[in-house]
Scaffold this active site. Structure first.
Site, PDB file in Angstrom:
ATOM      1  N   SER A  34     -37.149   9.337  53.228  1.00 55.56           N
ATOM      2  CA  SER A  34     -36.777  10.007  51.955  1.00 55.56           C
ATOM      3  C   SER A  34     -36.106   9.007  51.012  1.00 55.56           C
ATOM      4  O   SER A  34     -36.106   9.187  49.806  1.00 55.56           O
ATOM      5  CB  SER A  34     -35.808  11.167  52.243  1.00 55.56           C
ATOM      6  OG  SER A  34     -34.605  10.651  52.808  1.00 55.56           O
ATOM      7  N   ASP A  58     -37.844  14.236  60.276  1.00 52.77           N
ATOM      8  CA  ASP A  58     -36.605  14.639  59.607  1.00 52.77           C
ATOM      9  C   ASP A  58     -35.639  15.179  60.664  1.00 52.77           C
ATOM     10  O   ASP A  58     -35.961  16.124  61.392  1.00 52.77           O
ATOM     11  CB  ASP A  58     -36.908  15.729  58.560  1.00 52.77           C
ATOM     12  CG  ASP A  58     -35.723  15.923  57.618  1.00 52.77           C
ATOM     13  OD1 ASP A  58     -35.944  16.005  56.401  1.00 52.77           O
ATOM     14  OD2 ASP A  58     -34.581  15.942  58.126  1.00 52.77           O
ATOM     15  N   SER A 124     -16.916   6.200  55.437  1.00 57.22           N
ATOM     16  CA  SER A 124     -16.723   5.562  54.131  1.00 57.22           C
ATOM     17  C   SER A 124     -15.245   5.568  53.732  1.00 57.22           C
ATOM     18  O   SER A 124     -14.510   6.489  54.074  1.00 57.22           O
ATOM     19  CB  SER A 124     -17.541   6.322  53.078  1.00 57.22           C
ATOM     20  OG  SER A 124     -17.179   5.918  51.779  1.00 57.22           O
ATOM     21  N   TYR A 149     -20.040  14.861  49.011  1.00 58.05           N
ATOM     22  CA  TYR A 149     -20.425  13.686  49.817  1.00 58.05           C
ATOM     23  C   TYR A 149     -19.201  13.193  50.598  1.00 58.05           C
ATOM     24  O   TYR A 149     -19.251  13.044  51.818  1.00 58.05           O
ATOM     25  CB  TYR A 149     -20.972  12.565  48.928  1.00 58.05           C
ATOM     26  CG  TYR A 149     -20.945  11.233  49.635  1.00 58.05           C
ATOM     27  CD1 TYR A 149     -19.928  10.320  49.389  1.00 58.05           C
ATOM     28  CD2 TYR A 149     -21.895  10.923  50.601  1.00 58.05           C
ATOM     29  CE1 TYR A 149     -19.876   9.119  50.081  1.00 58.05           C
ATOM     30  CE2 TYR A 149     -21.844   9.721  51.297  1.00 58.05           C
ATOM     31  CZ  TYR A 149     -20.822   8.830  51.027  1.00 58.05           C
ATOM     32  OH  TYR A 149     -20.763   7.648  51.723  1.00 58.05           O
ATOM     33  N   LYS A 153     -18.118  13.131  54.897  1.00 57.66           N
ATOM     34  CA  LYS A 153     -17.631  12.007  55.709  1.00 57.66           C
ATOM     35  C   LYS A 153     -16.345  12.411  56.435  1.00 57.66           C
ATOM     36  O   LYS A 153     -16.139  12.127  57.604  1.00 57.66           O
ATOM     37  CB  LYS A 153     -17.410  10.757  54.849  1.00 57.66           C
ATOM     38  CG  LYS A 153     -18.690  10.152  54.302  1.00 57.66           C
ATOM     39  CD  LYS A 153     -19.665   9.778  55.416  1.00 57.66           C
ATOM     40  CE  LYS A 153     -20.953   9.211  54.883  1.00 57.66           C
ATOM     41  NZ  LYS A 153     -21.944   8.947  55.946  1.00 57.66           N
ATOM     42  N   LEU A 200     -22.561  -0.081  41.203  1.00 60.43           N
ATOM     43  CA  LEU A 200     -22.363  -1.144  40.216  1.00 60.43           C
ATOM     44  C   LEU A 200     -23.324  -2.317  40.369  1.00 60.43           C
ATOM     45  O   LEU A 200     -24.001  -2.710  39.399  1.00 60.43           O
ATOM     46  CB  LEU A 200     -20.917  -1.675  40.316  1.00 60.43           C
ATOM     47  CG  LEU A 200     -20.573  -2.852  39.397  1.00 60.43           C
ATOM     48  CD1 LEU A 200     -20.648  -2.452  37.936  1.00 60.43           C
ATOM     49  CD2 LEU A 200     -19.190  -3.417  39.755  1.00 60.43           C
ATOM     50  N   ARG A 295     -15.481   7.199  34.558  1.00 57.22           N
ATOM     51  CA  ARG A 295     -16.357   8.112  35.302  1.00 57.22           C
ATOM     52  C   ARG A 295     -15.469   9.046  36.117  1.00 57.22           C
ATOM     53  O   ARG A 295     -14.626   8.576  36.893  1.00 57.22           O
ATOM     54  CB  ARG A 295     -17.271   7.292  36.225  1.00 57.22           C
ATOM     55  CG  ARG A 295     -18.213   8.121  37.066  1.00 57.22           C
ATOM     56  CD  ARG A 295     -19.218   7.250  37.823  1.00 57.22           C
ATOM     57  NE  ARG A 295     -18.555   6.453  38.874  1.00 57.22           N
ATOM     58  CZ  ARG A 295     -19.225   5.675  39.721  1.00 57.22           C
ATOM     59  NH1 ARG A 295     -20.542   5.555  39.645  1.00 57.22           N
ATOM     60  NH2 ARG A 295     -18.573   4.982  40.666  1.00 57.22           N
ATOM     61  N   PRO A 296     -15.663  10.380  35.960  1.00 54.03           N
ATOM     62  CA  PRO A 296     -14.816  11.316  36.722  1.00 54.03           C
ATOM     63  C   PRO A 296     -14.913  11.037  38.227  1.00 54.03           C
ATOM     64  O   PRO A 296     -15.991  10.772  38.741  1.00 54.03           O
ATOM     65  CB  PRO A 296     -15.422  12.695  36.402  1.00 54.03           C
ATOM     66  CG  PRO A 296     -16.175  12.506  35.130  1.00 54.03           C
ATOM     67  CD  PRO A 296     -16.655  11.082  35.122  1.00 54.03           C
ATOM     68  N   ASP A 298     -13.603   8.551  39.886  1.00 53.89           N
ATOM     69  CA  ASP A 298     -13.357   7.160  40.312  1.00 53.89           C
ATOM     70  C   ASP A 298     -11.889   6.963  40.675  1.00 53.89           C
ATOM     71  O   ASP A 298     -11.005   7.424  39.935  1.00 53.89           O
ATOM     72  CB  ASP A 298     -13.698   6.185  39.183  1.00 53.89           C
ATOM     73  CG  ASP A 298     -15.166   5.798  39.212  1.00 53.89           C
ATOM     74  OD1 ASP A 298     -15.788   5.921  40.287  1.00 53.89           O
ATOM     75  OD2 ASP A 298     -15.703   5.389  38.180  1.00 53.89           O
TER      76      ASP A 298
HETATM   77  C1  WQD Z   1     -17.827   0.674  41.758  1.00 51.25           C
HETATM   78  C2  WQD Z   1     -17.057   0.452  40.462  1.00 51.25           C
HETATM   79  C3  WQD Z   1     -17.255   2.251  38.901  1.00 51.25           C
HETATM   80  C4  WQD Z   1     -21.509   1.763  38.107  1.00 51.25           C
HETATM   81  C5  WQD Z   1     -19.413   4.660  45.919  1.00 51.25           C
HETATM   82  C6  WQD Z   1     -19.180   5.782  46.888  1.00 51.25           C
HETATM   83  C7  WQD Z   1     -18.828   5.201  48.242  1.00 51.25           C
HETATM   84  C8  WQD Z   1     -19.924   4.270  48.667  1.00 51.25           C
HETATM   85  C9  WQD Z   1     -20.068   3.156  47.639  1.00 51.25           C
HETATM   86  C10 WQD Z   1     -21.634   5.338  49.965  1.00 51.25           C
HETATM   87  C11 WQD Z   1     -16.351   1.713  39.993  1.00 51.25           C
HETATM   88  C12 WQD Z   1     -17.876   0.974  38.350  1.00 51.25           C
HETATM   89  C13 WQD Z   1     -20.232   1.604  38.619  1.00 51.25           C
HETATM   90  C14 WQD Z   1     -21.749   1.502  36.731  1.00 51.25           C
HETATM   91  C15 WQD Z   1     -19.437   0.933  36.460  1.00 51.25           C
HETATM   92  N1  WQD Z   1     -21.144   4.975  48.785  1.00 51.25           N
HETATM   93  N2  WQD Z   1     -19.227   1.191  37.807  1.00 51.25           N
HETATM   94  N3  WQD Z   1     -20.696   1.098  35.954  1.00 51.25           N
HETATM   95  O1  WQD Z   1     -17.794   4.506  43.344  1.00 51.25           O
HETATM   96  O2  WQD Z   1     -16.593   2.583  44.506  1.00 51.25           O
HETATM   97  O3  WQD Z   1     -18.223   3.938  45.773  1.00 51.25           O
HETATM   98  O4  WQD Z   1     -20.398   3.784  46.391  1.00 51.25           O
HETATM   99  O5  WQD Z   1     -21.148   5.134  51.045  1.00 51.25           O
HETATM  100  O6  WQD Z   1     -18.697   6.262  49.156  1.00 51.25           O
HETATM  101  O7  WQD Z   1     -18.075   6.535  46.437  1.00 51.25           O
HETATM  102  O8  WQD Z   1     -19.028   2.391  44.024  1.00 51.25           O
HETATM  103  O9  WQD Z   1     -20.633   0.950  42.850  1.00 51.25           O
HETATM  104  O10 WQD Z   1     -20.463   3.410  42.195  1.00 51.25           O
HETATM  105  O11 WQD Z   1     -18.645   1.833  41.577  1.00 51.25           O
HETATM  106  O12 WQD Z   1     -18.492   0.562  35.737  1.00 51.25           O
HETATM  107  O13 WQD Z   1     -22.884   1.642  36.196  1.00 51.25           O
HETATM  108  O14 WQD Z   1     -17.981   0.107  39.443  1.00 51.25           O
HETATM  109  O15 WQD Z   1     -16.527   2.922  37.886  1.00 51.25           O
HETATM  110  O16 WQD Z   1     -15.132   1.326  39.391  1.00 51.25           O
HETATM  111  P1  WQD Z   1     -17.821   3.398  44.336  1.00 51.25           P
HETATM  112  P2  WQD Z   1     -19.784   2.161  42.648  1.00 51.25           P
END
Ligand code: WQD
Length: 343
Positions: A34, A58, A124, A149, A153, A200, A295-296, A298
């Protein structure tokens, strides 16, 4: 030794299958494809010279899970298969509770039937929410989850803990990942986010390759040095190696109790702007980005205290942010070029 890796064609799963096969384990991958491509099997074989046994089904199908455990005599399970998009989990909570918890129960039921087993759980750092102190230790309080999510965990860890309490022969380790990224140095496997990346670093590399117009930085008014959020970005191959260490701990009976938890990070925090600078240094090109609203959900900062994993697992992350960023960029260019060849 036969090891079941659920979600073994996914991002972290596939890198872990490589490290398991490098260590001589026989791996059986179960994946429903998936969020993974069957081509990853070729990548794993290209790297290790071995093709894992692959069963496509699945895990939400309880009967299939029962059939699987009737068919194979498994020495250990590393359970990656789960949905992991924070935003999607808010819109589709029942999908997340069924896929991330229902499946976990089915697998644990099979281990319980067999009288126990060795079980590694993909958890996580999201379970900590905004931790009060940095770096974050495993004793930091688990806070009310910000998303379904994250809740899966937290509940997943509780399900395992409670099951281990009544099954002394069931030995489990929960690994709390910080922010995994990058790809294998062979450039044969890497992160393949389907659709618009939520995380990111894939968004940065896709912007760098021209697939995305520009990166939106979610807020620069946080109480941090440069105003952007801080995370612990860990190289996926370092993370994969930690899973082998955890499994070996259980197989050798070295676990202190039959339910243990470890943080997996580098111990170093990097801000969003520092990650952008790393990309620009590694790629030799400027990244187009703009600052937008927060982003809400964070958290301001999250980076790991890795003392326990260092001392108890005998594991330490090795790659620097730049070294891992280079692998992410190499992979992005390879995937996009092969896409161009296909088009
Ligand atoms: C990192 C930073 C964003 C995208 C999440 C899950 C976590 C794990 C990893 C699964 C933050 C900033 C992000 C963008 C940005 N997932 N950002 N612009 O939120 O720390 O963790 O992914 O296991 O459980 O919660 O990771 O990479 O989404 O964000 O500025 O387009 O980058 O605000 O500060 P996050 P992320």
């Amino acid at each position: 030794m036969k090891i079941l890796v659920t979600g073994g064609l996914g991002f972290i799963g596939s890198h872990t299958v490589v490290e398991l096969q490098n260590e001589g384990f026989d791996v059986i991958v179960v994946d429903n494809l998936s969020n993974a491509s069957i081509d990853v099997l070729d990548g794993i074989e290209a790297i290790t010279g071995k093709r894992p046994i692959f069963e496509k089904f699945d895990l939400r199908d309880k009967l299939k899970v029962q059939e699987f455990f009737g068919k194979y005599d498994i020495d250990g399970v590393i359970h990656f298969a789960a949905s992991k998009a924070v935003g999607e989990s808010v819109e589709k909570p029942l999908l997340y509770y069924e896929n991330n918890l229902g499946v976990l129960v089915y697998i644990l039921q099979e281990l319980e039937k067999k009288g126990g087993g060795n079980f590694i759980f993909s958890s996580s750092c999201t379970v900590y929410g905004q931790a009060d102190e940095m770096p974050i230790t495993e004793d930091a309080p688990v806070k009310p989850a910000e998303s379904p999510y994250g809740n899966t965990k937290q509940i997943g860890e509780e399900i395992i803990r409670d099951t281990c309490k009544v099954n002394p022969e069931l030995k489990a380790i929960a690994l709390r990942y910080f922010n995994p990224f990058g790809s294998h140095p062979s450039n044969q496997i890497g992160e393949l986010p389907l659709g618009v990346p939520q995380n990111l670093i894939p968004f940065i590399t896709q912007t760098g390759i021209g697939l995305r117009e520009q990166l939106s930085v979610f807020g620069d008014d946080y109480p941090t040095e440069d105003g952007t959020c801080i995370r612990d970005y860990i190289y996926v191959v370092d993370l994969a190696k930690a899973h082998v260490k955890a499994l070996q701990r259980l197989l050798k009976g070295e676990n202190a109790s039959n339910y243990e938890v470890f943080n997996l990070g580098t111990g170093k925090g990097s801000s969003v702007l520092e990650v952008i600078q790393s990309f620009e240094k590694v790629s030799g090109q400027k990244l187009k980005y703009r600052i937008v609203d927060r982003r809400p959900g964070d958290v301001i900062q999250a980076y790991a205290d890795t003392t326990k994993a260092n001392k108890v697992l005998g594991w330490k992350a090795k790659a620097t942010l730049d070294e891992a960023m280079k692998t992410a960029w190499d992979w992005e260019r390879k995937v996009r070029n092969s896409d161009k060849d296909k088009s």
